[in-house]
Scaffold this active site. Structure first.
Site, PDB file in Angstrom:
ATOM      1  N   ASP A  35      25.321  68.834  43.971  1.00  0.00           N
ATOM      2  CA  ASP A  35      26.729  68.726  44.400  1.00  0.00           C
ATOM      3  C   ASP A  35      26.764  69.732  45.880  1.00  0.00           C
ATOM      4  O   ASP A  35      26.141  70.874  45.654  1.00  0.00           O
ATOM      5  CB  ASP A  35      27.510  69.279  43.282  1.00  0.00           C
ATOM      6  CG  ASP A  35      29.083  68.574  43.740  1.00  0.00           C
ATOM      7  OD1 ASP A  35      29.593  67.430  43.029  1.00  0.00           O
ATOM      8  OD2 ASP A  35      29.597  69.196  44.749  1.00  0.00           O
ATOM      9  N   ILE A  36      27.599  69.091  46.771  1.00  0.00           N
ATOM     10  CA  ILE A  36      27.832  69.901  47.999  1.00  0.00           C
ATOM     11  C   ILE A  36      28.754  71.175  47.761  1.00  0.00           C
ATOM     12  O   ILE A  36      28.988  72.105  48.214  1.00  0.00           O
ATOM     13  CB  ILE A  36      28.167  69.329  48.980  1.00  0.00           C
ATOM     14  CG1 ILE A  36      27.985  69.639  50.399  1.00  0.00           C
ATOM     15  CG2 ILE A  36      29.815  68.926  49.105  1.00  0.00           C
ATOM     16  CD1 ILE A  36      28.058  68.827  51.567  1.00  0.00           C
ATOM     17  N   ASN A  93      33.946  61.104  36.079  1.00  0.00           N
ATOM     18  CA  ASN A  93      35.346  60.681  36.094  1.00  0.00           C
ATOM     19  C   ASN A  93      35.584  59.379  36.719  1.00  0.00           C
ATOM     20  O   ASN A  93      34.493  58.811  37.365  1.00  0.00           O
ATOM     21  CB  ASN A  93      35.638  61.871  37.091  1.00  0.00           C
ATOM     22  CG  ASN A  93      35.755  63.355  36.786  1.00  0.00           C
ATOM     23  OD1 ASN A  93      36.110  63.565  35.775  1.00  0.00           O
ATOM     24  ND2 ASN A  93      35.357  64.068  37.816  1.00  0.00           N
ATOM     25  N   GLU A 101      36.997  61.345  42.762  1.00  0.00           N
ATOM     26  CA  GLU A 101      37.552  61.600  44.196  1.00  0.00           C
ATOM     27  C   GLU A 101      36.577  60.409  45.096  1.00  0.00           C
ATOM     28  O   GLU A 101      36.820  60.004  45.970  1.00  0.00           O
ATOM     29  CB  GLU A 101      36.883  62.827  44.690  1.00  0.00           C
ATOM     30  CG  GLU A 101      38.179  63.751  44.268  1.00  0.00           C
ATOM     31  CD  GLU A 101      37.618  65.287  44.607  1.00  0.00           C
ATOM     32  OE1 GLU A 101      36.626  65.487  45.345  1.00  0.00           O
ATOM     33  OE2 GLU A 101      38.218  66.118  43.978  1.00  0.00           O
ATOM     34  N   VAL A 102      35.221  60.360  44.680  1.00  0.00           N
ATOM     35  CA  VAL A 102      34.212  59.511  45.220  1.00  0.00           C
ATOM     36  C   VAL A 102      34.043  57.892  44.591  1.00  0.00           C
ATOM     37  O   VAL A 102      33.694  58.007  43.425  1.00  0.00           O
ATOM     38  CB  VAL A 102      32.917  60.065  45.478  1.00  0.00           C
ATOM     39  CG1 VAL A 102      31.934  59.192  46.133  1.00  0.00           C
ATOM     40  CG2 VAL A 102      33.165  61.329  46.420  1.00  0.00           C
ATOM     41  N   HIS A 106      29.212  58.161  39.529  1.00  0.00           N
ATOM     42  CA  HIS A 106      27.993  59.380  39.418  1.00  0.00           C
ATOM     43  C   HIS A 106      28.481  60.054  38.167  1.00  0.00           C
ATOM     44  O   HIS A 106      29.701  60.260  37.664  1.00  0.00           O
ATOM     45  CB  HIS A 106      28.318  60.410  40.729  1.00  0.00           C
ATOM     46  CG  HIS A 106      29.827  60.626  40.716  1.00  0.00           C
ATOM     47  ND1 HIS A 106      30.909  59.731  41.391  1.00  0.00           N
ATOM     48  CD2 HIS A 106      30.596  61.727  40.535  1.00  0.00           C
ATOM     49  CE1 HIS A 106      32.018  60.251  41.505  1.00  0.00           C
ATOM     50  NE2 HIS A 106      31.902  61.691  41.188  1.00  0.00           N
ATOM     51  N   HIS A 108      28.064  63.923  36.765  1.00  0.00           N
ATOM     52  CA  HIS A 108      27.996  65.471  36.942  1.00  0.00           C
ATOM     53  C   HIS A 108      27.139  66.083  35.738  1.00  0.00           C
ATOM     54  O   HIS A 108      27.715  65.754  34.573  1.00  0.00           O
ATOM     55  CB  HIS A 108      29.100  66.013  36.925  1.00  0.00           C
ATOM     56  CG  HIS A 108      30.453  65.726  37.998  1.00  0.00           C
ATOM     57  ND1 HIS A 108      30.428  66.391  39.393  1.00  0.00           N
ATOM     58  CD2 HIS A 108      31.159  64.624  38.217  1.00  0.00           C
ATOM     59  CE1 HIS A 108      31.477  65.752  39.997  1.00  0.00           C
ATOM     60  NE2 HIS A 108      31.801  64.752  39.199  1.00  0.00           N
TER      61      HIS A 108
END
Ligand code: AMP
Length: 122
Positions: A35-36, A93, A101-102, A106, A108
């Site tokens: 993760d960025i 999520n 958000e994206v 995904h 995490h």
């Protein structure tokens, strides 16, 4: 339920190699990368390569091969990071209430410190 996939989302751009990523693992159907903006010492995102918006979209419509690959990829990242000792948390999520958000599925993988309780009280 039907989901419309937006192929301009940032993870779609990562999959097309239009923007870079810090890859942890790549398999036939999945990609894992750091993760960025990490929220813990280990914060890896695992995504399927197919156009799936969120977990239920994937679970309902992906092929058995994609689902097996994705599940195995998550397990392999846990193994690569040695997470069987102190534990970890998986979060995926979805949608507005999930504060996604994206809009590309995904998971995490968070680890490396005590993570506190699962949810804060609203
Ligand atoms: P979510 O709120 O579950 O949709 O989480 C999206 C995650 O994607 C956040 O933790 C972001 O820090 C992460 N993220 C956004 N852009 C990038 C990127 N280019 N590379 C890696 N992680 C990213």
């Amino acid at each position: 339920m039907t989901y419309a996939y937006d192929d301009q989302n940032i993870f779609a751009k990562i999959l097309r190699a239009e923007i870079p990523n810090d890859t942890v693992l790549e398999t036939e159907h999945s990609l894992a990368f750091n993760d960025i903006q990490p929220q813990a010492p280990v914060h890896v995102l695992v995504i399927p390569k197919g156009p799936y918006v969120c977990y239920d979209h994937f679970a309902q419509t992906a092929s058995d091969a994609e689902i097996a690959d994705y599940t195995r990829a998550i397990g392999e990242v846990c193994k690569l990071k040695g997470l069987d000792q102190d534990g970890f948390r998986l979060i995926s999520n979805a949608g507005d209430h999930g504060v996604q958000e994206v809009p590309h599925l995904h998971v995490h993988i968070l680890a490396g410190r005590p993570l506190g309780r699962m949810l804060q009280k609203a």
